[in-house]
Design a protein around this motif. Structure first.
Motif, PDB file in Angstrom:
ATOM      1  N   THR A  10       0.863  -1.180   0.000  1.00 38.25           N
ATOM      2  CA  THR A  10       0.000   0.000   0.000  1.00 38.25           C
ATOM      3  C   THR A  10       0.898   1.227   0.000  1.00 38.25           C
ATOM      4  O   THR A  10       1.768   1.376   0.867  1.00 38.25           O
ATOM      5  CB  THR A  10      -0.918  -0.010   1.237  1.00 38.25           C
ATOM      6  N   VAL A  11       0.696   2.087  -0.984  1.00 44.92           N
ATOM      7  CA  VAL A  11       1.665   3.164  -1.232  1.00 44.92           C
ATOM      8  C   VAL A  11       0.997   4.530  -1.139  1.00 44.92           C
ATOM      9  O   VAL A  11      -0.013   4.789  -1.792  1.00 44.92           O
ATOM     10  CB  VAL A  11       2.300   2.981  -2.634  1.00 44.92           C
ATOM     11  N   ASN A  12       1.615   5.406  -0.339  1.00 39.23           N
ATOM     12  CA  ASN A  12       1.178   6.785  -0.182  1.00 39.23           C
ATOM     13  C   ASN A  12       1.868   7.622  -1.244  1.00 39.23           C
ATOM     14  O   ASN A  12       3.082   7.547  -1.408  1.00 39.23           O
ATOM     15  CB  ASN A  12       1.615   7.258   1.223  1.00 39.23           C
ATOM     16  N   LYS A  13       1.096   8.430  -1.957  1.00 43.59           N
ATOM     17  CA  LYS A  13       1.675   9.258  -3.021  1.00 43.59           C
ATOM     18  C   LYS A  13       2.311  10.503  -2.405  1.00 43.59           C
ATOM     19  O   LYS A  13       1.598  11.385  -1.932  1.00 43.59           O
ATOM     20  CB  LYS A  13       0.561   9.659  -4.000  1.00 43.59           C
ATOM     21  N   PHE A  26      -0.045   1.188   8.760  1.00 44.16           N
ATOM     22  CA  PHE A  26      -0.760  -0.024   9.174  1.00 44.16           C
ATOM     23  C   PHE A  26      -0.448  -1.218   8.251  1.00 44.16           C
ATOM     24  O   PHE A  26      -0.855  -2.342   8.526  1.00 44.16           O
ATOM     25  CB  PHE A  26      -2.262   0.278   9.160  1.00 44.16           C
ATOM     26  N   THR A  27       0.293  -1.003   7.189  1.00 45.04           N
ATOM     27  CA  THR A  27       0.443  -2.020   6.141  1.00 45.04           C
ATOM     28  C   THR A  27       1.035  -3.338   6.654  1.00 45.04           C
ATOM     29  O   THR A  27       0.450  -4.395   6.451  1.00 45.04           O
ATOM     30  CB  THR A  27       1.320  -1.495   4.988  1.00 45.04           C
ATOM     31  N   THR A  28       2.196  -3.278   7.323  1.00 42.04           N
ATOM     32  CA  THR A  28       2.788  -4.551   7.787  1.00 42.04           C
ATOM     33  C   THR A  28       2.009  -5.098   8.978  1.00 42.04           C
ATOM     34  O   THR A  28       2.131  -6.278   9.309  1.00 42.04           O
ATOM     35  CB  THR A  28       4.281  -4.407   8.157  1.00 42.04           C
ATOM     36  N   ASN A  76      13.458   4.790   8.125  1.00 41.94           N
ATOM     37  CA  ASN A  76      14.547   5.695   7.738  1.00 41.94           C
ATOM     38  C   ASN A  76      14.712   5.750   6.221  1.00 41.94           C
ATOM     39  O   ASN A  76      14.310   4.843   5.524  1.00 41.94           O
ATOM     40  CB  ASN A  76      15.872   5.205   8.340  1.00 41.94           C
ATOM     41  N   ARG A  77      15.344   6.839   5.758  1.00 37.78           N
ATOM     42  CA  ARG A  77      15.656   6.911   4.325  1.00 37.78           C
ATOM     43  C   ARG A  77      16.557   5.750   3.950  1.00 37.78           C
ATOM     44  O   ARG A  77      17.473   5.414   4.697  1.00 37.78           O
ATOM     45  CB  ARG A  77      16.407   8.208   4.005  1.00 37.78           C
ATOM     46  N   MET A  78      16.322   5.156   2.791  1.00 36.64           N
ATOM     47  CA  MET A  78      17.120   4.004   2.357  1.00 36.64           C
ATOM     48  C   MET A  78      17.442   4.101   0.889  1.00 36.64           C
ATOM     49  O   MET A  78      16.756   4.786   0.130  1.00 36.64           O
ATOM     50  CB  MET A  78      16.330   2.713   2.578  1.00 36.64           C
ATOM     51  N   LYS A  79      18.472   3.378   0.493  1.00 40.17           N
ATOM     52  CA  LYS A  79      18.811   3.301  -0.932  1.00 40.17           C
ATOM     53  C   LYS A  79      18.976   1.836  -1.348  1.00 40.17           C
ATOM     54  O   LYS A  79      18.132   1.287  -2.010  1.00 40.17           O
ATOM     55  CB  LYS A  79      20.086   4.099  -1.206  1.00 40.17           C
TER      56      LYS A  79
HETATM   57  C1  LIG Z   1      11.214   0.109   5.676  1.00 44.46           C
HETATM   58  C2  LIG Z   1      10.299   1.131   5.042  1.00 44.46           C
HETATM   59  C3  LIG Z   1       8.970   0.804   4.816  1.00 44.46           C
HETATM   60  C4  LIG Z   1       8.113   1.734   4.218  1.00 44.46           C
HETATM   61  N1  LIG Z   1       6.833   1.354   3.989  1.00 44.46           N
HETATM   62  C5  LIG Z   1       6.005   2.184   3.350  1.00 44.46           C
HETATM   63  C6  LIG Z   1       4.681   1.761   3.022  1.00 44.46           C
HETATM   64  O1  LIG Z   1       4.247   0.630   3.343  1.00 44.46           O
HETATM   65  N2  LIG Z   1       3.911   2.624   2.334  1.00 44.46           N
HETATM   66  C7  LIG Z   1       4.347   3.873   1.954  1.00 44.46           C
HETATM   67  O2  LIG Z   1       3.598   4.604   1.315  1.00 44.46           O
HETATM   68  N3  LIG Z   1       5.581   4.314   2.282  1.00 44.46           N
HETATM   69  C8  LIG Z   1       6.433   3.500   2.944  1.00 44.46           C
HETATM   70  N4  LIG Z   1       7.704   3.919   3.222  1.00 44.46           N
HETATM   71  C9  LIG Z   1       8.125   5.290   2.828  1.00 44.46           C
HETATM   72  C10 LIG Z   1       8.474   5.321   1.338  1.00 44.46           C
HETATM   73  O3  LIG Z   1       9.652   4.567   1.110  1.00 44.46           O
HETATM   74  C11 LIG Z   1       8.696   6.763   0.838  1.00 44.46           C
HETATM   75  O4  LIG Z   1       7.504   7.479   0.969  1.00 44.46           O
HETATM   76  C12 LIG Z   1       9.111   6.747  -0.633  1.00 44.46           C
HETATM   77  O5  LIG Z   1      10.453   6.255  -0.727  1.00 44.46           O
HETATM   78  C13 LIG Z   1       9.043   8.133  -1.238  1.00 44.46           C
HETATM   79  O6  LIG Z   1       9.481   8.008  -2.581  1.00 44.46           O
HETATM   80  P1  LIG Z   1       9.180   9.139  -3.674  1.00 44.46           P
HETATM   81  O7  LIG Z   1      10.203   8.980  -4.768  1.00 44.46           O
HETATM   82  O8  LIG Z   1       7.764   9.132  -4.104  1.00 44.46           O
HETATM   83  O9  LIG Z   1       9.435  10.459  -2.855  1.00 44.46           O
HETATM   84  P2  LIG Z   1      10.610  11.526  -2.997  1.00 44.46           P
HETATM   85  O10 LIG Z   1      10.391  12.284  -4.277  1.00 44.46           O
HETATM   86  O11 LIG Z   1      11.925  10.867  -2.780  1.00 44.46           O
HETATM   87  O12 LIG Z   1      10.285  12.427  -1.748  1.00 44.46           O
HETATM   88  C14 LIG Z   1       9.004  13.033  -1.555  1.00 44.46           C
HETATM   89  C15 LIG Z   1       8.828  13.403  -0.107  1.00 44.46           C
HETATM   90  O13 LIG Z   1       8.842  12.242   0.727  1.00 44.46           O
HETATM   91  C16 LIG Z   1       9.868  12.330   1.718  1.00 44.46           C
HETATM   92  N5  LIG Z   1      10.453  10.994   1.894  1.00 44.46           N
HETATM   93  C17 LIG Z   1      11.093  10.242   0.967  1.00 44.46           C
HETATM   94  N6  LIG Z   1      11.485   9.053   1.499  1.00 44.46           N
HETATM   95  C18 LIG Z   1      11.068   9.039   2.780  1.00 44.46           C
HETATM   96  C19 LIG Z   1      11.163   8.115   3.854  1.00 44.46           C
HETATM   97  N7  LIG Z   1      11.770   6.915   3.745  1.00 44.46           N
HETATM   98  N8  LIG Z   1      10.613   8.453   5.046  1.00 44.46           N
HETATM   99  C20 LIG Z   1      10.018   9.651   5.192  1.00 44.46           C
HETATM  100  N9  LIG Z   1       9.900  10.581   4.233  1.00 44.46           N
HETATM  101  C21 LIG Z   1      10.408  10.284   3.036  1.00 44.46           C
HETATM  102  C22 LIG Z   1      10.846  13.336   1.130  1.00 44.46           C
HETATM  103  O14 LIG Z   1      11.532  14.057   2.155  1.00 44.46           O
HETATM  104  C23 LIG Z   1       9.938  14.305   0.397  1.00 44.46           C
HETATM  105  O15 LIG Z   1       9.335  15.217   1.284  1.00 44.46           O
HETATM  106  C24 LIG Z   1       8.588   3.028   3.836  1.00 44.46           C
HETATM  107  C25 LIG Z   1       9.922   3.350   4.067  1.00 44.46           C
HETATM  108  C26 LIG Z   1      10.766   2.416   4.657  1.00 44.46           C
HETATM  109  C27 LIG Z   1      12.208   2.766   4.872  1.00 44.46           C
END
Ligand SMILES: Cc1cc2nc3c(=O)[nH]c(=O)nc-3n(C[C@H](O)[C@H](O)[C@H](O)COP(=O)(O)OP(=O)(O)OC[C@H]3O[C@@H](n4cnc5c(N)ncnc54)[C@H](O)[C@@H]3O)c2cc1C
Ligand code: FES
Length: 280
Positions: free
Chosen positions: A75-78, A124-126, A242-245
């Motif tokens: 489930t993905v938040n935009k 709530f996803t996991t 946390n932020r990840m790559k």
């Molecule tokens: C272990 C893990 C599990 C996750 N599970 C989910 C999930 O189930 N559903 C979901 O919707 N998202 C989840 N996330 C967060 C998701 O990875 C980020 O929202 C996504 O990487 C953003 O990518 P983007 O290219 O659309 O955004 P970007 O264009 O990279 O950034 C857009 C905005 O989002 C912020 N952002 C980017 N990455 C993150 C992050 N990791 N944490 C907080 N803020 C961030 C940036 O600061 C910016 O404000 C998870 C993250 C981790 C590390």
């Protein structure tokens, strides 16, 4: 060993818009190649990197349960670049999934315990994965009472509403659904923030383990409530975002002290987090 940077090709089988603001969608993927589903064997609490060609990869928690066969869902938040591209994709489109990654909830240790699940917003996803897993007839007897406190800002922002309604009707799970506020006269569940509802509804920490996933503000105020109820820090389990790559402990993007959140986590006990730098 297979290359850990190579995603499995998947097809989007179904897309469900979860929330009224249309910012949260659940994507159900099927693996294109025979045998890949078995290789992607996961446990609730793990995540994967979703790979959109030419746009990038994002870490997302696995929302399906390993007891649900034939697909894997997220489930993905935009919020930004990759998530917006994903939201614009259609059923039938092909993309990639890399994983499963990270550790999982401590299932062996949780067996024989009362389980308290506390979730807020789209984190709530996991927890959905965990609930489906525990309620599976093969697994339900391994756990004692299961209680869930799940909140969103309003009724239209709750995920998995059909499943929440079905769980409400069961007598082997105690559901406490809440919203911060609502003007809906037909709303029949709780109104109030997750920490307050936890304090009202969860009455005992005896033989109990709590799993907490939500926005940092919810975690901040839920933690002392659980400690006051008597949960020791090793029985409070948190999942970090946390932020990840790379997602596999190679790039150093996600570390917290000497721990890689992508590899040693994302699941940690509060006892572990108390020994780490306070930036979680
Ligand atoms: C272990 C893990 C599990 C996750 N599970 C989910 C999930 O189930 N559903 C979901 O919707 N998202 C989840 N996330 C967060 C998701 O990875 C980020 O929202 C996504 O990487 C953003 O990518 P983007 O290219 O659309 O955004 P970007 O264009 O990279 O950034 C857009 C905005 O989002 C912020 N952002 C980017 N990455 C993150 C992050 N990791 N944490 C907080 N803020 C961030 C940036 O600061 C910016 O404000 C998870 C993250 C981790 C590390
Ligand atoms: S994301 Fe690369 S080390 Fe964790």
């Amino acid at each position: 060993m297979d290359n850990p940077y190579l995603p499995y090709p998947v097809r989007i089988e179904r897309i469900v818009t979860e929330t009224e603001d249309r910012n949260l969608k659940t994507f159900r993927f099927v693996f294109l190649n025979e045998g890949d589903e078995e290789k992607f064997a996961y446990t609730p609490g793990q995540f994967a990197e979703l790979s959109v060609a030419g746009k990038g990869e994002i870490p997302i928690g696995i929302a399906s349960s390993p007891t649900e066969k034939g697909f894997v869902s997220f489930t993905v938040n935009k919020v930004g670049v990759v998530t917006t591209h994903l939201h614009n994709m259609k059923e039938g489109d092909v993309m990639g999934i890399r994983g499963p990654l990270g550790n999982c909830y401590p299932w062996e240790r949780m067996e024989g315990s009362n389980i308290v699940i506390i979730g807020g917003g789209f984190a709530f996803t996991t927890l959905r994965s965990s609930i489906i897993y525990m309620l599976d007839p093969e697994n339900r007897d391994k756990f004692k009472d299961i209680s869930v406190v799940y909140g969103a800002r309003g009724p239209g922002l709750l995920l998995y509403r059909d499943e929440l309604a079905a769980w409400e009707k069961r007598d082997d799970i105690n559901m406490h659904i809440t919203v911060d506020r609502t003007e809906d006269p037909d709303w029949k569940y709780n109104v109030g923030f997750v920490p307050a509802v936890t304090e009202q509804k969860i009455t005992s920490a005896e033989n109990a383990i709590a799993i907490v996933c939500g926005p940092p503000i919810m975690i901040k105020f839920t933690q002392p409530v659980l400690e006051k109820l008597g949960f020791p820090p090793e029985n409070i389990i948190l999942s970090l975002e946390n932020r990840m790559k790379c997602g596999i402990g190679m790039c150093g993007r996600c570390n917290l002290g000497d721990q890689f959140v992508c590899k040693d986590g994302p699941v940690f006990t509060l006892a572990q987090l108390k020994t780490m730098p306070p930036e979680y």
